[in-house]
Design an enzyme around this catalytic site. Structure first.
Site, PDB file in Angstrom:
ATOM      1  N   ASP A  89       0.845  -1.193   0.000  1.00 44.21           N
ATOM      2  CA  ASP A  89       0.000   0.000   0.000  1.00 44.21           C
ATOM      3  C   ASP A  89       0.879   1.241   0.000  1.00 44.21           C
ATOM      4  O   ASP A  89       1.876   1.317   0.725  1.00 44.21           O
ATOM      5  CB  ASP A  89      -0.889  -0.013   1.241  1.00 44.21           C
ATOM      6  CG  ASP A  89      -1.999   1.025   1.155  1.00 44.21           C
ATOM      7  OD1 ASP A  89      -1.670   2.233   1.157  1.00 44.21           O
ATOM      8  OD2 ASP A  89      -3.171   0.636   1.083  1.00 44.21           O
ATOM      9  N   LYS A 144      -0.109  13.599 -17.845  1.00 45.65           N
ATOM     10  CA  LYS A 144      -1.164  14.593 -17.819  1.00 45.65           C
ATOM     11  C   LYS A 144      -2.430  13.955 -17.243  1.00 45.65           C
ATOM     12  O   LYS A 144      -2.557  12.720 -17.291  1.00 45.65           O
ATOM     13  CB  LYS A 144      -1.406  15.157 -19.220  1.00 45.65           C
ATOM     14  CG  LYS A 144      -2.235  14.236 -20.127  1.00 45.65           C
ATOM     15  CD  LYS A 144      -2.754  14.997 -21.305  1.00 45.65           C
ATOM     16  CE  LYS A 144      -3.720  14.144 -22.099  1.00 45.65           C
ATOM     17  NZ  LYS A 144      -5.045  13.985 -21.516  1.00 45.65           N
ATOM     18  N   HIS A 174       1.657  12.666 -24.279  1.00 45.68           N
ATOM     19  CA  HIS A 174       2.098  11.687 -25.274  1.00 45.68           C
ATOM     20  C   HIS A 174       2.064  12.241 -26.695  1.00 45.68           C
ATOM     21  O   HIS A 174       2.752  11.735 -27.584  1.00 45.68           O
ATOM     22  CB  HIS A 174       1.282  10.400 -25.172  1.00 45.68           C
ATOM     23  CG  HIS A 174      -0.063  10.456 -25.827  1.00 45.68           C
ATOM     24  ND1 HIS A 174      -1.200  10.862 -25.169  1.00 45.68           N
ATOM     25  CD2 HIS A 174      -0.445  10.155 -27.089  1.00 45.68           C
ATOM     26  CE1 HIS A 174      -2.231  10.799 -25.994  1.00 45.68           C
ATOM     27  NE2 HIS A 174      -1.813  10.375 -27.162  1.00 45.68           N
ATOM     28  N   LYS A 178       4.775  11.900 -30.495  1.00 45.70           N
ATOM     29  CA  LYS A 178       4.360  11.396 -31.805  1.00 45.70           C
ATOM     30  C   LYS A 178       5.276  11.947 -32.906  1.00 45.70           C
ATOM     31  O   LYS A 178       5.499  13.155 -32.984  1.00 45.70           O
ATOM     32  CB  LYS A 178       2.905  11.781 -32.085  1.00 45.70           C
ATOM     33  CG  LYS A 178       1.904  11.073 -31.188  1.00 45.70           C
ATOM     34  CD  LYS A 178       0.511  11.669 -31.314  1.00 45.70           C
ATOM     35  CE  LYS A 178      -0.131  11.338 -32.648  1.00 45.70           C
ATOM     36  NZ  LYS A 178      -0.563   9.932 -32.724  1.00 45.70           N
ATOM     37  N   GLU A 212     -12.372  11.914 -32.770  1.00 41.99           N
ATOM     38  CA  GLU A 212     -12.445  10.481 -32.512  1.00 41.99           C
ATOM     39  C   GLU A 212     -13.825   9.986 -32.904  1.00 41.99           C
ATOM     40  O   GLU A 212     -14.823  10.694 -32.737  1.00 41.99           O
ATOM     41  CB  GLU A 212     -12.202  10.180 -31.031  1.00 41.99           C
ATOM     42  CG  GLU A 212     -10.834  10.538 -30.511  1.00 41.99           C
ATOM     43  CD  GLU A 212     -10.718  10.220 -29.025  1.00 41.99           C
ATOM     44  OE1 GLU A 212     -10.210   9.137 -28.695  1.00 41.99           O
ATOM     45  OE2 GLU A 212     -11.144  11.064 -28.214  1.00 41.99           O
ATOM     46  N   ASP A 231      -9.247  17.520 -21.211  1.00 41.98           N
ATOM     47  CA  ASP A 231      -8.643  16.265 -21.655  1.00 41.98           C
ATOM     48  C   ASP A 231      -7.749  16.447 -22.877  1.00 41.98           C
ATOM     49  O   ASP A 231      -6.724  15.781 -22.992  1.00 41.98           O
ATOM     50  CB  ASP A 231      -9.751  15.248 -21.969  1.00 41.98           C
ATOM     51  CG  ASP A 231      -9.201  13.853 -22.216  1.00 41.98           C
ATOM     52  OD1 ASP A 231      -8.293  13.426 -21.479  1.00 41.98           O
ATOM     53  OD2 ASP A 231      -9.672  13.181 -23.154  1.00 41.98           O
ATOM     54  N   HIS A 236      -2.915  18.628 -25.603  1.00 42.66           N
ATOM     55  CA  HIS A 236      -2.559  18.165 -26.943  1.00 42.66           C
ATOM     56  C   HIS A 236      -2.701  19.269 -27.990  1.00 42.66           C
ATOM     57  O   HIS A 236      -1.795  19.537 -28.783  1.00 42.66           O
ATOM     58  CB  HIS A 236      -3.454  17.003 -27.379  1.00 42.66           C
ATOM     59  CG  HIS A 236      -3.354  15.792 -26.514  1.00 42.66           C
ATOM     60  ND1 HIS A 236      -2.270  15.521 -25.712  1.00 42.66           N
ATOM     61  CD2 HIS A 236      -4.203  14.753 -26.344  1.00 42.66           C
ATOM     62  CE1 HIS A 236      -2.473  14.372 -25.086  1.00 42.66           C
ATOM     63  NE2 HIS A 236      -3.641  13.897 -25.448  1.00 42.66           N
ATOM     64  N   LYS A 322     -15.455  13.729 -29.393  1.00 39.77           N
ATOM     65  CA  LYS A 322     -15.677  12.288 -29.435  1.00 39.77           C
ATOM     66  C   LYS A 322     -16.952  11.991 -30.213  1.00 39.77           C
ATOM     67  O   LYS A 322     -17.820  12.848 -30.364  1.00 39.77           O
ATOM     68  CB  LYS A 322     -15.795  11.722 -28.011  1.00 39.77           C
ATOM     69  CG  LYS A 322     -14.466  11.716 -27.252  1.00 39.77           C
ATOM     70  CD  LYS A 322     -14.612  11.044 -25.907  1.00 39.77           C
ATOM     71  CE  LYS A 322     -13.254  10.869 -25.225  1.00 39.77           C
ATOM     72  NZ  LYS A 322     -12.379   9.930 -25.942  1.00 39.77           N
TER      73      LYS A 322
END
Length: 467
Positions: A89, A144, A174, A178, A212, A231, A236, A322
């Site tokens: 833990d 993030k 991320h 790329k 997306e 998000d 990004h 999305k």
């Protein structure tokens, strides 16, 4: 504030090693590093799961094979052998003593501590590392989001900075790993053809779309506390804007690149709440874990302004969402119309404007939309596309997490986010968080709320990503 390259790490510690991120992204990335002969250090997982070293190794093997069905045993077996697990833990001091003992056994004095855990746990883990002196024996990598707003981002940085110096805090976005995103930088500054026209005199507008086709896909409880602005847009998308808008770095060292990104963010106005549109796809509130009265956005579109000498007066239109028509990431640079149209003898529609389309998704590349003579007796023009697929032309490139893990181990901060840039991105989106406005419904398979059209000017339209 200068980031210098850190010494190469002699161990990698994965917090949350039995979690989803490690399974889907980190273990396959480690496999590729092993395959390329650059992972020559022990990998130590830390998790609450009541597993043994052997069950942990088997879990990692299964995760890699799920991503790489034809995984090479010559790389897979050595990787699994170098895996250890510290089980316990995070609130138990014995867990941290166990981690220190494991690192001592491997003679480690410069580890990478990778936080594949919820951001709310970052401060406690950082302080626990310090409680046994491990903060002085390595650097920390945090995923993030870096906070939920400007205030929490400042608080998180204050906590991390009390344990690790800035040059040993690596913040992962991320998207910065790329190849296709990084190619924006190379394509801009390595081609003399583009640089003279990359400014307000020739560029009419810029549009960036990140779309997306999937919805929240079982992540409703997480997403309902985040939304599209936090998000994707704040991190990004604004990172892509910075790469498109920045001045050439003064040199190859990472801090020069970060300095130019910081200048773009400092010159960007905070979003006017009247110039952002939020949408939510019909059916989102029926997703498991989502509040039945949720007003969280799954789509956001905004107009941005950069008050720099290069970009003053050029609108930047961005949208992310999305459950949209197509999965794509694309930046479209639209140039001004020539001052006089000479090639329109037939009297048809005026020629379209020249475009440069950067495709940043899986089929990454660049397309130039230019004008050429229409066949026939008249002196008319029509649009033709000159397109390059980078994978076909240059070969398959490494995945983002492989590159980022490799950088974290080697000590290069070039593809990580610097705190002053992070704070500026939160400053830019903060008005949209403070005054979110209504959320407009849209149907799955559309391009989001039609309200986004009002952000554009002069009867313009959103450019649909090219297939």
């Amino acid at each position: 504030m200068i980031h210098t390259t850190q010494p190469r790490a002699d161990a990698l510690v994965l917090f949350g090693a039995t979690g989803d991120l490690a399974r889907r992204k980190l273990f396959p990335a480690l496999y590729h590093l092993e395959q390329h002969g650059v992972l020559d250090i022990p990998v130590i997982g830390v998790a609450r799961s009541e597993w043994t070293d052997e069950s942990f190794r088997e879990h990692a093997r299964e995760a890699i094979i799920a991503a790489e069905p034809h995984a090479d045993a010559a790389a897979l077996d050595p990787l699994c052998r170098r895996l250890d697990l510290v089980q316990g833990d995070y609130a138990d001091p014995a867990t941290w003593e166990g981690l220190r003992s494991t690192l001592d056994r491997h003679d480690s004095c410069n580890a990478v501590y990778y936080m594949a855990i919820p951001p709310t746990m970052f401060p406690d883990v950082a302080r626990s590392l310090a409680s046994v002196g491990l903060n002085e024996r390595g650097r920390i990598v945090v995923e993030k989001p870096f906070g939920r707003d400007l205030t929490s981002a400042l608080e998180l940085n204050e906590t991390l900075a009390s344990v690790f110096p800035e040059e040993r805090i690596f913040r992962i976005d991320h998207y910065l790993g790329k190849e296709s995103v990084e190619d924006l930088l190379v394509f801009r500054f390595s081609n003399t053809l583009l640089e003279p026209v990359w400014n307000r005199r020739y560029v009419r507008s810029v549009q960036i779309t990140m779309s997306e086709t999937i919805g929240v896909e079982g992540r409703g409880s997480f997403y309902d506390g985040v939304g599209a602005i936090r998000d994707v847009l704040q991190n990004h998308l604004l990172q892509v804007v910075a790469l498109l808008a920045m001045e050439p770095p003064a040199g190859p060292d990472s801090h020069f690149l970060q300095d130019e990104k910081a200048k773009v963010m400092a010159a960007m106005r905070s979003i006017d709440p009247t110039e952002i549109v939020r949408g939510q796809y019909v059916g989102y509130r029926d997703e498991p874990g989502v509040d039945e009265n949720s007003s969280v956005e799954t789509f956001a579109a905004a107009r941005l302004e950069i008050d720099s000498w290069r970009w003053a007066g050029v609108p930047w239109f961005v949208r992310v969402g999305k459950a949209l028509t197509e999965a794509a990431t694309e930046a479209v640079i639209e140039f001004h119309t020539p001052p006089r149209l000479l090639f329109d003898e037939a009297g048809g529609p005026p020629p379209g404007r020249n475009l440069v389309r950067f495709r940043l998704g899986t089929q990454d590349g660049v397309t130039f939309a230019l004008q050429a003579k229409t066949p026939g007796p008249r002196l008319d023009s029509q649009e033709v596309d000159i397109s390059v697929d980078f994978a076909a032309a240059l070969g398959i490139r490494s995945e983002a997490y492989e590159r980022l893990l490799g950088d974290a181990i080697s000590g290069s901060p070039r593809r990580f986010a610097r705190q002053d840039v992070v704070e500026q991105t939160w400053r830019i989106v903060q008005p949209a968080i403070d005054e979110p406005g209504p959320v407009h419904p849209y149907f799955r398979g559309s391009w989001g709320s039609s309200e986004a059209d009002r952000l554009l000017v002069d009867g313009d339209h959103w450019y649909e990503p090219s297939s």
